[in-house]
Write a protein that holds these residues in place. Structure first.
Motif, PDB file in Angstrom:
ATOM      1  N   THR A   1      17.418  -3.638  35.405  1.00 45.66           N
ATOM      2  CA  THR A   1      17.641  -2.799  34.228  1.00 45.66           C
ATOM      3  C   THR A   1      16.600  -1.693  34.135  1.00 45.66           C
ATOM      4  O   THR A   1      16.931  -0.540  33.822  1.00 45.66           O
ATOM      5  CB  THR A   1      17.591  -3.656  32.948  1.00 45.66           C
ATOM      6  OG1 THR A   1      18.676  -4.587  32.974  1.00 45.66           O
ATOM      7  CG2 THR A   1      17.721  -2.788  31.699  1.00 45.66           C
ATOM      8  N   MET A   2      15.353  -2.039  34.418  1.00 45.14           N
ATOM      9  CA  MET A   2      14.287  -1.053  34.304  1.00 45.14           C
ATOM     10  C   MET A   2      14.508   0.134  35.232  1.00 45.14           C
ATOM     11  O   MET A   2      14.183   1.277  34.890  1.00 45.14           O
ATOM     12  CB  MET A   2      12.937  -1.700  34.600  1.00 45.14           C
ATOM     13  CG  MET A   2      12.400  -2.562  33.468  1.00 45.14           C
ATOM     14  SD  MET A   2      12.150  -1.624  31.949  1.00 45.14           S
ATOM     15  CE  MET A   2      10.974  -0.401  32.500  1.00 45.14           C
TER      16      MET A   2
ATOM     17  N   THR B   1      17.885   1.685  25.090  1.00 46.94           N
ATOM     18  CA  THR B   1      18.495   0.898  26.162  1.00 46.94           C
ATOM     19  C   THR B   1      19.921   0.481  25.815  1.00 46.94           C
ATOM     20  O   THR B   1      20.603  -0.114  26.661  1.00 46.94           O
ATOM     21  CB  THR B   1      17.647  -0.356  26.452  1.00 46.94           C
ATOM     22  OG1 THR B   1      17.261  -0.958  25.217  1.00 46.94           O
ATOM     23  CG2 THR B   1      16.418  -0.009  27.250  1.00 46.94           C
TER      24      THR B   1
ATOM     25  N   TRP C   1      16.830   2.478  33.467  1.00 45.83           N
ATOM     26  CA  TRP C   1      16.137   3.155  32.366  1.00 45.83           C
ATOM     27  C   TRP C   1      15.188   4.233  32.890  1.00 45.83           C
ATOM     28  O   TRP C   1      15.117   5.333  32.364  1.00 45.83           O
ATOM     29  CB  TRP C   1      15.372   2.139  31.533  1.00 45.83           C
ATOM     30  CG  TRP C   1      14.581   2.758  30.418  1.00 45.83           C
ATOM     31  CD1 TRP C   1      13.247   3.008  30.402  1.00 45.83           C
ATOM     32  CD2 TRP C   1      15.093   3.245  29.178  1.00 45.83           C
ATOM     33  NE1 TRP C   1      12.882   3.607  29.223  1.00 45.83           N
ATOM     34  CE2 TRP C   1      14.005   3.766  28.459  1.00 45.83           C
ATOM     35  CE3 TRP C   1      16.363   3.273  28.612  1.00 45.83           C
ATOM     36  CZ2 TRP C   1      14.150   4.316  27.189  1.00 45.83           C
ATOM     37  CZ3 TRP C   1      16.508   3.824  27.351  1.00 45.83           C
ATOM     38  CH2 TRP C   1      15.408   4.335  26.651  1.00 45.83           C
ATOM     39  N   GLU C   2      14.458   3.922  33.955  1.00 47.74           N
ATOM     40  CA  GLU C   2      13.497   4.880  34.500  1.00 47.74           C
ATOM     41  C   GLU C   2      14.183   6.107  35.083  1.00 47.74           C
ATOM     42  O   GLU C   2      13.650   7.225  35.005  1.00 47.74           O
ATOM     43  CB  GLU C   2      12.634   4.193  35.560  1.00 47.74           C
ATOM     44  CG  GLU C   2      11.633   3.219  34.960  1.00 47.74           C
ATOM     45  CD  GLU C   2      10.974   2.323  35.994  1.00 47.74           C
ATOM     46  OE1 GLU C   2      10.018   1.619  35.639  1.00 47.74           O
ATOM     47  OE2 GLU C   2      11.429   2.322  37.149  1.00 47.74           O
TER      48      GLU C   2
ATOM     49  N   LEU D   1      13.615  -7.299  29.907  1.00 51.19           N
ATOM     50  CA  LEU D   1      14.359  -6.380  30.753  1.00 51.19           C
ATOM     51  C   LEU D   1      13.834  -6.511  32.176  1.00 51.19           C
ATOM     52  O   LEU D   1      12.693  -6.170  32.457  1.00 51.19           O
ATOM     53  CB  LEU D   1      14.220  -4.943  30.254  1.00 51.19           C
ATOM     54  CG  LEU D   1      14.688  -4.703  28.815  1.00 51.19           C
ATOM     55  CD1 LEU D   1      14.597  -3.224  28.487  1.00 51.19           C
ATOM     56  CD2 LEU D   1      16.104  -5.203  28.601  1.00 51.19           C
TER      57      LEU D   1
ATOM     58  N   LEU E   1      11.111   0.931  24.927  1.00 49.54           N
ATOM     59  CA  LEU E   1      12.252   1.512  25.611  1.00 49.54           C
ATOM     60  C   LEU E   1      13.160   2.248  24.639  1.00 49.54           C
ATOM     61  O   LEU E   1      14.375   2.193  24.726  1.00 49.54           O
ATOM     62  CB  LEU E   1      13.029   0.441  26.379  1.00 49.54           C
ATOM     63  CG  LEU E   1      12.221  -0.320  27.418  1.00 49.54           C
ATOM     64  CD1 LEU E   1      13.113  -1.216  28.239  1.00 49.54           C
ATOM     65  CD2 LEU E   1      11.446   0.612  28.310  1.00 49.54           C
TER      66      LEU E   1
ATOM     67  N   PRO F   1      13.780  -6.000  36.490  1.00 49.00           N
ATOM     68  CA  PRO F   1      13.710  -4.772  37.294  1.00 49.00           C
ATOM     69  C   PRO F   1      15.048  -4.063  37.494  1.00 49.00           C
ATOM     70  O   PRO F   1      15.094  -2.838  37.573  1.00 49.00           O
ATOM     71  CB  PRO F   1      13.140  -5.279  38.630  1.00 49.00           C
ATOM     72  CG  PRO F   1      12.287  -6.440  38.242  1.00 49.00           C
ATOM     73  CD  PRO F   1      13.026  -7.111  37.127  1.00 49.00           C
TER      74      PRO F   1
END
Length: 494
Positions: free
Chosen positions: A71-72, A275, A75-76, A67, A168, A69
C-alpha cells in the motif's frame, strides 16, 4: 434475487484456490461475482482482499490499520506526483503538532462536534491540569499561527503555506489577498486530484461542487472529485478543495497590510486527499482473484515466473528469468522474478494475481527455444508471446494498454450505472437499484434534508458537476416540484 447460500459458497471457494495453489475449488469468475449483487458479499470480499493481498494488517486499536509496503508504494507514487505539482505552484511544506489546546479548540467550536474530539488527560501516571485535544480539524491548530505569520501584502502573494503529510493525509492550507486568487487555486488543485484518480489510479471521477448541506463546515463552498463504486452502488468523495472565504480570518484575526497601508482580511482555502484513494481503486478494479493494480502505481509492474517441465533443464529456465528483469529494469520498469523453488508455478500465479501485479511474464521450455517470453495480462487474462529482442518496447506498450483499459472499463461501468430521474417515483426506483442518479433539483437545502428523511438517510446529493447538461426550460425539481436550477448527482455514499 441471487441464492445467498450459493453466493457465500463461491465467495469462500476462490479463497480456497489461493491457499491450495490451484488444487480444489476453481476461481470464482469476475462476471459471476458482479452478477451476485449482494452488497454484504462485496464488503466481505473487500475486507478479505486488502488483508490477503498484503495491503493492510489490523491493529489492536479498533479503526486503526497498519499500511504494509504494498500500500505504501501506491501512496508514495501519488505523493511524489502531487508534491511535484504543487511545488510548481510555489507551495511550501511545513509541519504542525498533533495536539490542540482547549483555548484554540473553543474558538472553532461551531464547526466541531464533541464526539469528534479525543482527549489526552494523563502523562504517565500524572493527571494533566489542562487536557489536550488530539486535533479533530487541521484549521484548529494551523490558523492561529497564520495570524502571526501574515503581516504585509509582500508575504501574502501566490506563495501559500502548506503543512507536510501526517497520518497519510495530504492537506493544504493557503491564504490569499483576493477571492479571485483563492477561487483560481481551488480549481487548479481539484484538477490535480482528478489526475491522481484518472491518470494514476484509472478511476473515473466527476468534478463539481457539494451542496450547502454537504459542504465542509466553515467553507463558503466545497468542490470535489466524486467516484462511484458500481459493485455497491455507492458514491465516494475522493478528494475535496474548499474555499473558506474569510470565516477563519475573522475568527482568528488573520490580517495583512495591503498596498494602500490598510488592514485587510485574507482569503483562505484548504484541500486534501487521503489513503481513501487507494480503497476506491481496490473497489473499482478488484475482481474475484484479488487486486487489480494500474501499472502507474503498482510497486511491481511485471513479475517473471519460471515454468519448467519435468524433462526440461530447470536451472536453465530459472537462470533465463534474470535477463528480462535486468533488461526491463534498465528500461525504467519495476520488475522482479519469483525464483522460489518451493512453490509451484500455479501457486505463484494465484499469489501474484491476488496481489494485482499488472503483468505476468512466464518462461517455459518452448520459450527458451523460440527466444521469447509468454505474457499474461492481469486485467483481461489475455496471453501473448513476444520476442526477447523486442521485450522492453512490447512490455511498455502492454502496460500502457492495461492502464488505459482499466480506466475505460471502469468508466463504462460507471456510466452504465447512471439513471436519470425526473420524478420522485423514478428516483426511488433508481435508488433501489443502487444507481448513480442524475436528477433536476431546486438547490434548496430544506429539500435535500427532506430527501434524506424520506429515504431514511440513505440518499443524499453527491455532486453538481461543473459541466452541466442542458436543463430544458420549465424543468421541475424531482423532489419538490419547484423550478429546477441544476442537475445534480444523487445516491448512497460511503
Amino acid at each position: 434475487m441471487a441464492d445467498t447460500s450459493e453466493t457465500n459458497f463461491k465467495a469462500k471457494g476462490w479463497w480456497w484456490r489461493w491457499w491450495c495453489g490451484g488444487v480444489g475449488c476453481g476461481p470464482w469468475e469476475k462476471d459471476q461475482f458482479q452478477s451476485q449483487g449482494e452488497e454484504i458479499f462485496f464488503e466481505e470480499w473487500y475486507s478479505e482482499v486488502v488483508v490477503q493481498s498484503e495491503m493492510i494488517e489490523y491493529h489492536d486499536i479498533s479503526g486503526c490499520y497498519i499500511l504494509r509496503p504494498w500500500t505504501m508504494a501506491i501512496w508514495e507514487t501519488m505523493q511524489a506526483f502531487f508534491d511535484a505539482e504543487i511545488k510548481k505552484m510555489q507551495v511550501k511544506n511545513c509541519y504542525f503538532p498533533l495536539f490542540a489546546s482547549l483555548t484554540v479548540l473553543d474558538k472553532d467550536k461551531d464547526h466541531i462536534e464533541e464526539s469528534e474530539v479525543a482527549w489526552v488527560t494523563k502523562s504517565g501516571e500524572s493527571k494533566l491540569q489542562v487536557p489536550i485535544a488530539i486535533r479533530p480539524r487541521s484549521e484548529t491548530i494551523m490558523y492561529p499561527s497564520y495570524s502571526k505569520w501574515i503581516r504585509g501584502h509582500q508575504s501574502n502573494n501566490s506563495t501559500p503555506l502548506i503543512r507536510s503529510l501526517e497520518f497519510l493525509w495530504q492537506e493544504g492550507a493557503t491564504a490569499f489577498a483576493t477571492k479571485e486568487e483563492a477561487d483560481k487555486e481551488v480549481l487548479e488543485i481539484l484538477e490535480l486530484y482528478r489526475r491522481i484518480y484518472e491518470e494514476y489510479l484509472a478511476v473515473p471521477v466527476l468534478k463539481g461542487t457539494k451542496s450547502e448541506g454537504e459542504k465542509f463546515a466553515g467553507a463558503v463552498y466545497t468542490t470535489c472529485v466524486e467516484a462511484f463504486v458500481p459493485n455497491t452502488g455507492r458514491g465516494v468523495t475522493g478528494a475535496a478543495a474548499h474555499c473558506l472565504g474569510q470565516n477563519y480570518a475573522e475568527m482568528l484575526d488573520i490580517t495583512y497590510e495591503n498596498e494602500k497601508g490598510e488592514t485587510a482580511m485574507v482569503w483562505q482555502n484548504c484541500w486534501s486527499y487521503s489513503t481513501r484513494t487507494i480503497g476506491v481503486m481496490v473497489m473499482v478494479h478488484g475482481d474475484a482473484k484479488g487486486l487489480v493494480l494500474p501499472p502507474k502505481v503498482a510497486s511491481i509492474q511485471a513479475i517473471v515466473i519460471p515454468r519448467p517441465s519435468k524433462d526440461a533443464d530447470a536451472q536453465a529456465i530459472f537462470d533465463a528469468c534474470l535477463k528480462p528483469v535486468e533488461e526491463l529494469s534498465e528500461a525504467g520498469l519495476r520488475v522482479e522474478a519469483d525464483l522460489r523453488d518451493y512453490y509451484s508455478p500455479e501457486w505463484k500465479h494465484s499469489h501474484w494475481e491476488l496481489k494485482g501485479v499488472p503483468l505476468r511474464i512466464e518462461i517455459r521450455p518452448e520459450d527458451l527455444k523460440k527466444k521469447q517470453v509468454h505474457c499474461v495480462r492481469r486485467d483481461s487474462s489475455a496471453k501473448v508471446n513476444i520476442p526477447m529482442v523486442d521485450m522492453a518496447k512490447e512490455v511498455k506498450d502492454m502496460l500502457d494498454k492495461i492502464q488505459q483499459n482499466l480506466f475505460d472499463v471502469a468508466k463504462q461501468k460507471r456510466d452504465a450505472s447512471v439513471a436519470v430521474a425526473r420524478t420522485w417515483d423514478e428516483f426511488t426506483v433508481a435508488l433501489s437499484e443502487n444507481r448513480l442518479i442524475l436528477a433536476p433539483w431546486c438547490d434548496e437545502q430544506a429539500v435535500e434534508e427532506d430527501v434524506k428523511a424520506r429515504t431514511n438517510s440513505e440518499a443524499k446529493s453527491l455532486c453538481s458537476t461543473f459541466e452541466q447538461p442542458e436543463l430544458p426550460q420549465g424543468t421541475l425539481c424531482f423532489a419538490s416540484g419547484k423550478p429546477a436550477k441544476k442537475l445534480t448527482y444523487w445516491g448512497r455514499s460511503y
